[in-house]
Scaffold this active site. Structure first.
Site, PDB file in Angstrom:
ATOM      1  N   MET A  62      -3.852   4.069  -0.662  1.00  0.00           N
ATOM      2  CA  MET A  62      -4.244   4.083   0.856  1.00  0.00           C
ATOM      3  C   MET A  62      -5.736   3.920   0.966  1.00  0.00           C
ATOM      4  O   MET A  62      -6.115   3.076   1.849  1.00  0.00           O
ATOM      5  CB  MET A  62      -3.839   5.458   1.353  1.00  0.00           C
ATOM      6  CG  MET A  62      -2.591   5.577   1.708  1.00  0.00           C
ATOM      7  SD  MET A  62      -2.024   6.945   2.745  1.00  0.00           S
ATOM      8  CE  MET A  62      -2.892   8.264   1.725  1.00  0.00           C
ATOM      9  N   CYS A 122       0.697  -1.272  -0.012  1.00  0.00           N
ATOM     10  CA  CYS A 122      -0.064   0.008  -0.185  1.00  0.00           C
ATOM     11  C   CYS A 122       0.850   1.233   0.004  1.00  0.00           C
ATOM     12  O   CYS A 122       1.832   1.293   0.725  1.00  0.00           O
ATOM     13  CB  CYS A 122      -0.854  -0.169   1.212  1.00  0.00           C
ATOM     14  SG  CYS A 122      -2.137   1.389   1.247  1.00  0.00           S
ATOM     15  N   CYS A 123       0.776   2.007  -0.974  1.00  0.00           N
ATOM     16  CA  CYS A 123       1.388   3.502  -1.004  1.00  0.00           C
ATOM     17  C   CYS A 123       0.206   4.587  -1.131  1.00  0.00           C
ATOM     18  O   CYS A 123      -1.090   4.479  -1.263  1.00  0.00           O
ATOM     19  CB  CYS A 123       2.439   3.616  -1.954  1.00  0.00           C
ATOM     20  SG  CYS A 123       1.901   3.506  -3.472  1.00  0.00           S
ATOM     21  N   SER A 124       0.597   5.714  -1.234  1.00  0.00           N
ATOM     22  CA  SER A 124      -0.075   6.919  -1.391  1.00  0.00           C
ATOM     23  C   SER A 124      -0.934   6.553  -2.546  1.00  0.00           C
ATOM     24  O   SER A 124      -2.461   6.971  -2.363  1.00  0.00           O
ATOM     25  CB  SER A 124       0.702   8.277  -1.418  1.00  0.00           C
ATOM     26  OG  SER A 124       1.570   8.095  -2.346  1.00  0.00           O
ATOM     27  N   GLY A 140      -0.626   3.723  -5.065  1.00  0.00           N
ATOM     28  CA  GLY A 140      -0.294   2.408  -5.462  1.00  0.00           C
ATOM     29  C   GLY A 140       0.149   2.383  -6.837  1.00  0.00           C
ATOM     30  O   GLY A 140       0.353   1.343  -7.333  1.00  0.00           O
TER      31      GLY A 140
END
Length: 106
Positions: free
Chosen positions: A39, A7-9, A11
């Site tokens: 997220m 998961c990142c800001s 994707g």
């Protein structure tokens, strides 16, 4: 099958890490499903996976995500910044597998 969620800001930045992790998994003969999301998708996806790794850029969300993942009994941690920056899929995969294993034991 091992299922790992990244998961990142948005994707996007983790998609390259996912590719490297999938390559490492196939070289090890490991049956793995590794996906990246932004997220906002965390809540709807975490139940389907064995663990979640957060991109270093959203490590400030770790406590929130851990709290949400607790209801599904899923571990969450942040990817090592150096491994993330170097796109070291093998080391990140190893860390994810260790996280899953240690969570099973606890």
């Amino acid at each position: 099958m091992v299922k790992i969620l990244l998961c990142c800001s948005a994707g996007m930045s983790t998609s390259m890490v996912v590719q490297k992790m999938q390559k490492a998994a196939s070289q090890q003969g490991l049956d793995a499903r590794i996906d990246a999301v932004g997220m906002e998708e965390f809540n709807e996806k975490i139940a389907e996976y064995d663990c979640c790794l957060l991109g270093p850029q959203i490590k400030y969300k770790l406590a929130d995500f851990q709290k949400q993942a607790t209801e599904y009994n899923k571990p969450v941690t942040v990817i090592n910044t150096m491994d993330y920056g170097m796109l070291n899929g093998e080391k990140i995969l190893k860390a994810a597998l260790a996280l899953i294993e240690s969570h099973k034991e606890s």
